[in-house]
Enzyme design. Structure first.
Site, PDB file in Angstrom:
ATOM      1  N   ASP A  97      39.453  77.639 155.248  1.00 37.95           N
ATOM      2  CA  ASP A  97      39.737  77.160 153.902  1.00 37.95           C
ATOM      3  C   ASP A  97      41.141  77.592 153.496  1.00 37.95           C
ATOM      4  O   ASP A  97      41.497  78.759 153.649  1.00 37.95           O
ATOM      5  CB  ASP A  97      38.724  77.702 152.887  1.00 37.95           C
ATOM      6  CG  ASP A  97      38.913  76.980 151.561  1.00 37.95           C
ATOM      7  OD1 ASP A  97      38.373  75.872 151.407  1.00 37.95           O
ATOM      8  OD2 ASP A  97      39.652  77.500 150.692  1.00 37.95           O
TER       9      ASP A  97
HETATM   10  C1  LIG Z   1      49.559  73.575 151.546  1.00 34.65           C
HETATM   11  C2  LIG Z   1      49.057  72.537 152.501  1.00 34.65           C
HETATM   12  C3  LIG Z   1      47.728  72.186 152.551  1.00 34.65           C
HETATM   13  N1  LIG Z   1      47.291  71.227 153.421  1.00 34.65           N
HETATM   14  C4  LIG Z   1      45.871  70.839 153.493  1.00 34.65           C
HETATM   15  C5  LIG Z   1      45.052  71.626 154.516  1.00 34.65           C
HETATM   16  C6  LIG Z   1      43.645  71.359 154.072  1.00 34.65           C
HETATM   17  O1  LIG Z   1      43.174  70.159 154.680  1.00 34.65           O
HETATM   18  C7  LIG Z   1      43.783  71.135 152.589  1.00 34.65           C
HETATM   19  C8  LIG Z   1      43.114  72.250 151.867  1.00 34.65           C
HETATM   20  O2  LIG Z   1      41.745  71.970 151.736  1.00 34.65           O
HETATM   21  P1  LIG Z   1      40.560  72.753 152.452  1.00 34.65           P
HETATM   22  O3  LIG Z   1      39.435  72.845 151.467  1.00 34.65           O
HETATM   23  O4  LIG Z   1      41.065  74.011 153.069  1.00 34.65           O
HETATM   24  O5  LIG Z   1      40.138  71.796 153.651  1.00 34.65           O
HETATM   25  P2  LIG Z   1      39.605  70.298 153.633  1.00 34.65           P
HETATM   26  O6  LIG Z   1      38.799  70.008 152.408  1.00 34.65           O
HETATM   27  O7  LIG Z   1      40.772  69.378 153.922  1.00 34.65           O
HETATM   28  O8  LIG Z   1      38.661  70.279 154.902  1.00 34.65           O
HETATM   29  P3  LIG Z   1      37.306  71.146 155.145  1.00 34.65           P
HETATM   30  O9  LIG Z   1      36.894  71.814 153.863  1.00 34.65           O
HETATM   31  O10 LIG Z   1      36.299  70.162 155.631  1.00 34.65           O
HETATM   32  O11 LIG Z   1      37.691  72.137 156.206  1.00 34.65           O
HETATM   33  O12 LIG Z   1      45.175  71.085 152.289  1.00 34.65           O
HETATM   34  C9  LIG Z   1      48.176  70.596 154.277  1.00 34.65           C
HETATM   35  O13 LIG Z   1      47.778  69.726 155.069  1.00 34.65           O
HETATM   36  N2  LIG Z   1      49.485  70.949 154.247  1.00 34.65           N
HETATM   37  C10 LIG Z   1      49.989  71.884 153.397  1.00 34.65           C
HETATM   38  O14 LIG Z   1      51.212  72.157 153.413  1.00 34.65           O
END
Ligand SMILES: Cc1cn([C@H]2C[C@H](O)[C@@H](COP(=O)(O)OP(=O)(O)OP(=O)(O)O)O2)c(=O)[nH]c1=O
Length: 222
Positions: A97
């Protein structure tokens, strides 16, 4: 005695002799990625880790009152792992997360243009932290968790830069309303810490966790 001396020296016990003829079947080491994020899947591929299945968790990601962003990232990674582990037995299972934090305030995933605008105004010209919690559950059911932290510094953004970024749509579903792996890279002056952690999975820590718990990596996988 006569029987025994006629046996080859390496024969050992009856059980060991049987194993020489029929070695015990080795359990396949399956890995489940408990995440819907395509970024996490491609980050794992970057280090030659290919999950056997992707099974995302569906949990409430609301922060508790007074919960620190680092603690939130760790708790949610654990809860995602536990939720998905109920559906799988005798496998490695990995969840994560990512939380973007300005001081003690955790910014959620930007779902609307208004969210993205508010987040980018807040991040403009200042340093913030990105925390990714990772949980690994082993085939024996042991859970280990880590949190990695990266400091990210945005340049001061004027309204036209924020509008241009919003029109790219890349903020959608991203914690803090930006994606460092896309156009936002042109707005980020510096990071301190792991880049992959910002994208969604700290690869150095993940590799160490997998290795430490006996999941074969790279050449070991054969
Ligand atoms: C800060 C940042 C976040 N992110 C993304 C990563 C994560 O996918 C998202 C944060 O949400 P998360 O809740 O961590 O993940 P998710 O909902 O996409 O997937 P799951 O819960 O099923 O594992 O933001 C980027 O892709 N690039 C970035 O620079």
């Amino acid at each position: 005695m006569g029987d025994r001396t006629n046996l080859p020296r390496s024969a050992g016990t009856a059980a060991e002799r049987d194993n020489e003829i029929n070695p015990p079947l080795r359990q396949p080491l399956s890995l489940i990625l408990a995440s819907a994020s395509p970024r996490r899947l491609s980050l794992l591929k970057q280090i030659d880790v290919f999950p056997d299945a992707v099974d995302p968790a569906d949990i409430d990601e609301t922060a508790n009152v007074q919960e620190r962003p680092r603690d939130l990232a760790q708790r949610l990674a654990k809860e995602k792992a536990e939720a998905v582990a109920r559906r799988h037995k005798n496998v490695f299972l990995l969840s994560a997360d990512t939380v973007v934090a300005v001081g003690r305030r955790a910014l959620g995933k930007a779902e609307t243009e208004d969210d993205a605008y508010a987040y980018l105004k807040l991040l403009s010209g200042r340093r913030h932290h990105v925390y990714t919690g990772v949980t690994l559950i082993t085939p024996a059911g042991e859970a280990v968790s880590r949190v990695a932290s990266t400091a990210v510094i945005f340049k001061p953004l004027d309204i036209s830069e924020i509008r241009a970024y919003i029109s790219s749509g890349e903020w959608h579903g991203k914690a803090g309303g930006y994606a460092i792996q896309g156009r936002a890279a042109a707005l980020i002056r510096q990071i301190q810490g792991s880049y992959s952690n910002v994208v969604g999975l700290p690869l150095f820590e993940v590799a160490n966790m997998l290795k430490g718990k006996g999941y074969p990596l790279g050449a070991e996988r054969g």
